[in-house]
Motif scaffolding. Sequence first.
Motif, PDB file in Angstrom:
ATOM      1  N   LEU A   1       6.353  54.097  49.923  1.00 29.48           N
ATOM      2  CA  LEU A   1       7.217  54.074  48.740  1.00 29.48           C
ATOM      3  C   LEU A   1       6.682  54.977  47.639  1.00 29.48           C
ATOM      4  O   LEU A   1       7.450  55.670  46.971  1.00 29.48           O
ATOM      5  CB  LEU A   1       7.326  52.651  48.176  1.00 29.48           C
ATOM      6  N   SER A   2       5.372  54.968  47.461  1.00 29.84           N
ATOM      7  CA  SER A   2       4.786  55.790  46.396  1.00 29.84           C
ATOM      8  C   SER A   2       5.035  57.275  46.649  1.00 29.84           C
ATOM      9  O   SER A   2       5.320  58.025  45.718  1.00 29.84           O
ATOM     10  CB  SER A   2       3.289  55.508  46.266  1.00 29.84           C
ATOM     11  N   GLU A   3       4.970  57.699  47.904  1.00 27.37           N
ATOM     12  CA  GLU A   3       5.233  59.104  48.249  1.00 27.37           C
ATOM     13  C   GLU A   3       6.685  59.475  47.981  1.00 27.37           C
ATOM     14  O   GLU A   3       7.000  60.603  47.615  1.00 27.37           O
ATOM     15  CB  GLU A   3       4.928  59.379  49.716  1.00 27.37           C
ATOM     16  N   ALA A   4       7.567  58.528  48.213  1.00 22.16           N
ATOM     17  CA  ALA A   4       8.999  58.755  48.024  1.00 22.16           C
ATOM     18  C   ALA A   4       9.415  58.530  46.569  1.00 22.16           C
ATOM     19  O   ALA A   4      10.595  58.690  46.240  1.00 22.16           O
ATOM     20  CB  ALA A   4       9.796  57.831  48.935  1.00 22.16           C
ATOM     21  N   GLU A   5       8.462  58.153  45.720  1.00 22.23           N
ATOM     22  CA  GLU A   5       8.724  57.849  44.312  1.00 22.23           C
ATOM     23  C   GLU A   5       9.802  56.773  44.173  1.00 22.23           C
ATOM     24  O   GLU A   5      10.709  56.872  43.351  1.00 22.23           O
ATOM     25  CB  GLU A   5       9.086  59.116  43.544  1.00 22.23           C
ATOM     26  N   MET A   6       9.666  55.723  44.999  1.00 20.30           N
ATOM     27  CA  MET A   6      10.641  54.631  45.000  1.00 20.30           C
ATOM     28  C   MET A   6      10.037  53.294  44.561  1.00 20.30           C
ATOM     29  O   MET A   6      10.672  52.256  44.721  1.00 20.30           O
ATOM     30  CB  MET A   6      11.240  54.477  46.404  1.00 20.30           C
ATOM     31  N   LEU A   7       8.809  53.324  44.019  1.00 22.47           N
ATOM     32  CA  LEU A   7       8.206  52.083  43.541  1.00 22.47           C
ATOM     33  C   LEU A   7       9.099  51.455  42.475  1.00 22.47           C
ATOM     34  O   LEU A   7       9.592  52.145  41.587  1.00 22.47           O
ATOM     35  CB  LEU A   7       6.811  52.334  42.974  1.00 22.47           C
ATOM     36  N   GLY A   8       9.313  50.162  42.577  1.00 19.29           N
ATOM     37  CA  GLY A   8      10.121  49.443  41.606  1.00 19.29           C
ATOM     38  C   GLY A   8      11.615  49.449  41.893  1.00 19.29           C
ATOM     39  O   GLY A   8      12.383  48.813  41.180  1.00 19.29           O
ATOM     40  N   ALA A   9      12.031  50.156  42.936  1.00 23.57           N
ATOM     41  CA  ALA A   9      13.458  50.190  43.280  1.00 23.57           C
ATOM     42  C   ALA A   9      13.876  48.847  43.882  1.00 23.57           C
ATOM     43  O   ALA A   9      13.065  48.111  44.435  1.00 23.57           O
ATOM     44  CB  ALA A   9      13.736  51.317  44.270  1.00 23.57           C
ATOM     45  N   ARG A  10      15.152  48.542  43.769  1.00 19.91           N
ATOM     46  CA  ARG A  10      15.700  47.323  44.379  1.00 19.91           C
ATOM     47  C   ARG A  10      15.771  47.513  45.891  1.00 19.91           C
ATOM     48  O   ARG A  10      15.821  48.630  46.401  1.00 19.91           O
ATOM     49  CB  ARG A  10      17.106  47.040  43.831  1.00 19.91           C
ATOM     50  N   ASP A  11      15.822  46.406  46.623  1.00 21.16           N
ATOM     51  CA  ASP A  11      15.871  46.457  48.089  1.00 21.16           C
ATOM     52  C   ASP A  11      17.071  47.262  48.587  1.00 21.16           C
ATOM     53  O   ASP A  11      16.956  48.032  49.532  1.00 21.16           O
ATOM     54  CB  ASP A  11      15.910  45.041  48.678  1.00 21.16           C
ATOM     55  N   GLU A  12      18.220  47.097  47.931  1.00 15.23           N
ATOM     56  CA  GLU A  12      19.415  47.849  48.328  1.00 15.23           C
ATOM     57  C   GLU A  12      19.189  49.356  48.182  1.00 15.23           C
ATOM     58  O   GLU A  12      19.664  50.143  49.007  1.00 15.23           O
ATOM     59  CB  GLU A  12      20.635  47.429  47.492  1.00 15.23           C
ATOM     60  N   GLU A  13      18.469  49.736  47.135  1.00 13.92           N
ATOM     61  CA  GLU A  13      18.171  51.156  46.922  1.00 13.92           C
ATOM     62  C   GLU A  13      17.247  51.689  48.011  1.00 13.92           C
ATOM     63  O   GLU A  13      17.411  52.822  48.473  1.00 13.92           O
ATOM     64  CB  GLU A  13      17.540  51.369  45.545  1.00 13.92           C
TER      65      GLU A  13
ATOM     66  N   PHE B   1      15.200  41.710  53.073  1.00 18.05           N
ATOM     67  CA  PHE B   1      15.812  42.733  53.915  1.00 18.05           C
ATOM     68  C   PHE B   1      16.594  42.093  55.063  1.00 18.05           C
ATOM     69  O   PHE B   1      17.658  42.580  55.436  1.00 18.05           O
ATOM     70  CB  PHE B   1      14.763  43.706  54.463  1.00 18.05           C
ATOM     71  N   LEU B   2      16.074  40.990  55.599  1.00 23.79           N
ATOM     72  CA  LEU B   2      16.799  40.283  56.663  1.00 23.79           C
ATOM     73  C   LEU B   2      18.121  39.736  56.136  1.00 23.79           C
ATOM     74  O   LEU B   2      19.148  39.804  56.811  1.00 23.79           O
ATOM     75  CB  LEU B   2      15.939  39.154  57.234  1.00 23.79           C
ATOM     76  N   ARG B   3      18.094  39.217  54.919  1.00 24.18           N
ATOM     77  CA  ARG B   3      19.321  38.705  54.295  1.00 24.18           C
ATOM     78  C   ARG B   3      20.334  39.837  54.109  1.00 24.18           C
ATOM     79  O   ARG B   3      21.517  39.685  54.419  1.00 24.18           O
ATOM     80  CB  ARG B   3      19.001  38.063  52.939  1.00 24.18           C
ATOM     81  N   LEU B   4      19.864  40.990  53.644  1.00 31.77           N
ATOM     82  CA  LEU B   4      20.764  42.129  53.451  1.00 31.77           C
ATOM     83  C   LEU B   4      21.380  42.583  54.774  1.00 31.77           C
ATOM     84  O   LEU B   4      22.555  42.949  54.830  1.00 31.77           O
ATOM     85  CB  LEU B   4      20.023  43.288  52.779  1.00 31.77           C
ATOM     86  N   MET B   5      20.595  42.536  55.838  1.00 31.40           N
ATOM     87  CA  MET B   5      21.116  42.903  57.161  1.00 31.40           C
ATOM     88  C   MET B   5      22.209  41.918  57.580  1.00 31.40           C
ATOM     89  O   MET B   5      23.256  42.316  58.088  1.00 31.40           O
ATOM     90  CB  MET B   5      20.032  42.895  58.231  1.00 31.40           C
TER      91      MET B   5
ATOM     92  N   VAL C   1      17.370  45.737  64.184  1.00 31.57           N
ATOM     93  CA  VAL C   1      16.369  44.931  63.495  1.00 31.57           C
ATOM     94  C   VAL C   1      15.403  44.456  64.552  1.00 31.57           C
ATOM     95  O   VAL C   1      15.807  43.829  65.539  1.00 31.57           O
ATOM     96  CB  VAL C   1      17.004  43.719  62.762  1.00 31.57           C
ATOM     97  N   GLU C   2      14.144  44.764  64.373  1.00 30.01           N
ATOM     98  CA  GLU C   2      13.096  44.368  65.304  1.00 30.01           C
ATOM     99  C   GLU C   2      12.086  43.492  64.571  1.00 30.01           C
ATOM    100  O   GLU C   2      11.826  43.703  63.386  1.00 30.01           O
ATOM    101  CB  GLU C   2      12.376  45.593  65.876  1.00 30.01           C
ATOM    102  N   PHE C   3      11.529  42.537  65.276  1.00 30.08           N
ATOM    103  CA  PHE C   3      10.498  41.659  64.728  1.00 30.08           C
ATOM    104  C   PHE C   3       9.195  41.994  65.418  1.00 30.08           C
ATOM    105  O   PHE C   3       9.129  42.033  66.638  1.00 30.08           O
ATOM    106  CB  PHE C   3      10.867  40.190  64.962  1.00 30.08           C
TER     107      PHE C   3
END
Length: 110
Positions: free
Chosen positions: A31-43, A62-66, A107-109
């Motif tokens: 996430l830090s490389e993608a500059e996405m720290l602090g983004a919502r799960d949907e984002e 994330f499972l709930r969103l799926m 989705v894999e576990f």
Amino acid sequence: MSDPVCFYLDEHIPSAVAEGLCNRGVEVVMLSEAEMLGARDEEHLDFARRKGYVVVSHDDDFLRLMAEGHSHSGLVYVPRERSIGEMIRGLRRLADVFVGEGTTGRVEFL
């Protein structure tokens, strides 16, 4: 043959997992490389889908969103009790499976 998989590791996955996967030839984005720290799960899901990344997370949200039908390019859910070594080995194996079978909507576990 499909393109190699790229795992998008959420902020709770240890950086040692990223390092171990990279050392084994698996593409990883933190996430830090993608500059996405602090983004919502949907984002995160939208970003990963646009890039074709497979999300790797301990987060049950994330499972709930799926279950709600959010489109995605793949999710690997990792229980918190997994060791770094177990995560690296399991994700390395899944990287091989995903190349042959694709990831969209999976989705894999671990």
